[in-house]
Design a protein around this motif. Structure first.
Motif, mmCIF file in Angstrom:
data_model
loop_
_atom_site.group_PDB
_atom_site.id
_atom_site.type_symbol
_atom_site.label_atom_id
_atom_site.label_comp_id
_atom_site.label_asym_id
_atom_site.label_seq_id
_atom_site.Cartn_x
_atom_site.Cartn_y
_atom_site.Cartn_z
ATOM 1 N N MET A 102 0.515 -1.187 0.011
ATOM 2 C CA MET A 102 -0.227 -0.299 0.231
ATOM 3 C C MET A 102 0.561 1.286 -0.164
ATOM 4 O O MET A 102 0.745 2.448 -0.677
ATOM 5 C CB MET A 102 -0.858 -0.411 1.374
ATOM 6 C CG MET A 102 -2.226 -1.484 1.320
ATOM 7 S SD MET A 102 -3.414 -1.040 -0.373
ATOM 8 C CE MET A 102 -3.833 1.437 0.654
ATOM 9 N N ALA A 106 -0.900 3.815 -2.488
ATOM 10 C CA ALA A 106 -1.649 4.984 -1.709
ATOM 11 C C ALA A 106 -1.252 6.283 -2.325
ATOM 12 O O ALA A 106 -2.488 6.658 -2.793
ATOM 13 C CB ALA A 106 -1.610 5.009 -0.498
ATOM 14 N N PHE A 110 -5.181 7.149 -3.453
ATOM 15 C CA PHE A 110 -6.401 8.175 -3.483
ATOM 16 C C PHE A 110 -5.274 9.554 -2.958
ATOM 17 O O PHE A 110 -4.157 9.779 -3.014
ATOM 18 C CB PHE A 110 -5.984 7.588 -1.531
ATOM 19 C CG PHE A 110 -6.496 6.172 -1.347
ATOM 20 C CD1 PHE A 110 -8.142 6.175 -1.062
ATOM 21 C CD2 PHE A 110 -5.818 5.032 -1.433
ATOM 22 C CE1 PHE A 110 -8.035 4.806 -1.458
ATOM 23 C CE2 PHE A 110 -5.974 3.933 -1.277
ATOM 24 C CZ PHE A 110 -7.050 3.698 -0.836
ATOM 25 N N LYS A 111 -6.590 10.113 -2.958
ATOM 26 C CA LYS A 111 -5.801 12.070 -2.714
ATOM 27 C C LYS A 111 -5.007 11.968 -2.104
ATOM 28 O O LYS A 111 -4.478 12.985 -1.632
ATOM 29 C CB LYS A 111 -7.647 12.657 -2.769
ATOM 30 C CG LYS A 111 -8.168 12.824 -3.758
ATOM 31 C CD LYS A 111 -9.468 13.609 -3.945
ATOM 32 C CE LYS A 111 -9.767 13.756 -5.227
ATOM 33 N NZ LYS A 111 -11.250 14.528 -5.207
ATOM 34 N N ASN A 112 -5.463 11.732 -0.709
ATOM 35 C CA ASN A 112 -4.623 11.635 0.625
ATOM 36 C C ASN A 112 -3.970 10.369 0.837
ATOM 37 O O ASN A 112 -4.694 9.089 2.362
ATOM 38 C CB ASN A 112 -5.671 11.626 2.121
ATOM 39 C CG ASN A 112 -5.155 12.678 3.428
ATOM 40 O OD1 ASN A 112 -3.836 12.325 3.583
ATOM 41 N ND2 ASN A 112 -6.100 13.410 3.829
ATOM 42 N N PRO A 113 -3.069 9.636 0.926
ATOM 43 C CA PRO A 113 -2.348 9.080 1.173
ATOM 44 C C PRO A 113 -2.041 8.493 2.292
ATOM 45 O O PRO A 113 -1.895 7.662 2.976
ATOM 46 C CB PRO A 113 -0.563 8.620 0.482
ATOM 47 C CG PRO A 113 -0.940 10.146 0.204
ATOM 48 C CD PRO A 113 -2.070 10.544 -0.097
ATOM 49 N N LYS A 115 -4.076 10.240 5.238
ATOM 50 C CA LYS A 115 -4.907 9.372 6.225
ATOM 51 C C LYS A 115 -5.162 7.599 5.115
ATOM 52 O O LYS A 115 -5.477 6.722 6.251
ATOM 53 C CB LYS A 115 -6.571 10.209 5.477
ATOM 54 C CG LYS A 115 -7.241 10.116 6.672
ATOM 55 C CD LYS A 115 -8.314 10.794 6.430
ATOM 56 C CE LYS A 115 -9.281 10.529 7.698
ATOM 57 N NZ LYS A 115 -10.327 12.383 7.287
ATOM 58 N N ALA A 116 -5.296 7.275 3.648
ATOM 59 C CA ALA A 116 -6.010 6.011 3.477
ATOM 60 C C ALA A 116 -4.926 5.135 4.326
ATOM 61 O O ALA A 116 -5.221 3.483 4.667
ATOM 62 C CB ALA A 116 -5.184 6.060 2.262
ATOM 63 N N TRP A 118 -3.211 5.287 7.386
ATOM 64 C CA TRP A 118 -3.879 4.889 8.361
ATOM 65 C C TRP A 118 -4.869 4.513 8.654
ATOM 66 O O TRP A 118 -5.193 3.337 9.846
ATOM 67 C CB TRP A 118 -4.333 6.540 9.469
ATOM 68 C CG TRP A 118 -4.691 6.583 10.298
ATOM 69 C CD1 TRP A 118 -4.238 6.160 11.676
ATOM 70 C CD2 TRP A 118 -5.688 6.817 10.345
ATOM 71 N NE1 TRP A 118 -5.045 6.736 12.336
ATOM 72 C CE2 TRP A 118 -6.064 6.820 12.415
ATOM 73 C CE3 TRP A 118 -7.188 7.364 10.110
ATOM 74 C CZ2 TRP A 118 -7.274 7.487 12.808
ATOM 75 C CZ3 TRP A 118 -8.483 7.315 11.348
ATOM 76 C CH2 TRP A 118 -8.341 7.612 12.098
ATOM 77 N N ILE A 119 -6.306 4.291 7.859
ATOM 78 C CA ILE A 119 -7.363 3.536 7.415
ATOM 79 C C ILE A 119 -7.013 2.309 7.525
ATOM 80 O O ILE A 119 -7.391 1.292 8.374
ATOM 81 C CB ILE A 119 -7.758 3.632 6.236
ATOM 82 C CG1 ILE A 119 -8.555 5.582 7.236
ATOM 83 C CG2 ILE A 119 -9.095 3.139 6.356
ATOM 84 C CD1 ILE A 119 -9.563 6.016 5.897
ATOM 85 N N VAL A 120 -5.865 1.521 6.527
ATOM 86 C CA VAL A 120 -5.419 0.849 6.496
ATOM 87 C C VAL A 120 -4.880 -0.422 7.017
ATOM 88 O O VAL A 120 -4.754 -1.412 7.928
ATOM 89 C CB VAL A 120 -4.363 0.705 5.384
ATOM 90 C CG1 VAL A 120 -3.855 -1.052 5.478
ATOM 91 C CG2 VAL A 120 -4.985 0.304 4.060
#
Length: 201
Positions: A102, A106, A110-113, A115-116, A118-120
């Motif tokens: 990722m 990412a 994603f626009k905000n890698p 935060k992506a 972080w979610i993963v």
């Protein structure tokens, strides 16, 4: 007037809830850090003990020709304890082997890698908690059977329960560290360059 009062009350309640959450996270951090310190000391002691036991075994076997089964047995089961506590410690520091696919995907998806990622990480942490909880619950019955059987180690005559309890301790510590990582908020600089509230303060 009423609308303004309601708005102010809503803001005040939101601030109070946020402060309570941050206080909880700070207390949780202190508790988690205390556990990490204890784990570090235990691992250092076990490592020194493990090296000493192996050295005694090697010297006695190959130099003095004296069998030392107790040293080999203690080294083996101390190593098991070291692995379980070290495994829990590595969860907190992110030192376990992982596939960082990722990290490269990412920025493209994603626009905000950040935060992506972080979610993963939160999703992965949830799966770790589920796995360790299932392991802990299922292992308790097996641990009770071991203790009830009265089995003991061959050379040292210690109860097998001392060794088997390493799984319970390691899984419990892993769950606590995973819960702390899961509870931490998303904390990066926003577009204005100001950072969100940091639990580490």
């Amino acid at each position: 007037m009423r609308a303004g009062c309601r708005r102010k009350c809503g803001v005040a309640i939101a601030v109070m809830e946020r402060n309570k959450k941050m206080h909880f996270l700070k207390v949780f951090k202190r508790f988690n850090d205390a556990l990490l310190k204890i784990e570090e000391h235990i691992m250092n002691f076990f490592m020194i003990f493990l090296i000493a036991a192996i050295m005694i075994q090697v010297v006695c076997r190959y130099i003095f020709k004296i069998p030392t089964p107790w040293a080999e047995e203690l080294a083996r089961y101390v190593f098991i304890w070291l692995c379980w506590i070290g495994g829990a410690y590595a969860i907190n520091s992110g030192a376990h082997i992982e596939i960082n696919l990722m990290d490269s995907l990412a920025p493209k998806l994603f626009k905000n890698p950040q935060k992506a990622m972080w979610i993963v990480g939160k999703i992965a942490g949830t799966f770790i908690i589920i796995f360790l909880t299932i392991l802990l619950i299922s292992y308790i019955d097996y641990f009770r059977q071991i203790v009830a059987s009265g089995a003991f180690l061959t050379a040292t005559k210690l109860s097998v329960g001392y060794t088997a309890s390493s799984v319970l301790v390691g899984a419990a510590l892993g769950i606590i560290h995973s819960l702390y990582l899961l509870a931490r908020p998303f904390n990066i600089c926003d577009s204005s360059g100001e950072s969100e509230v940091d639990v580490n303060e």
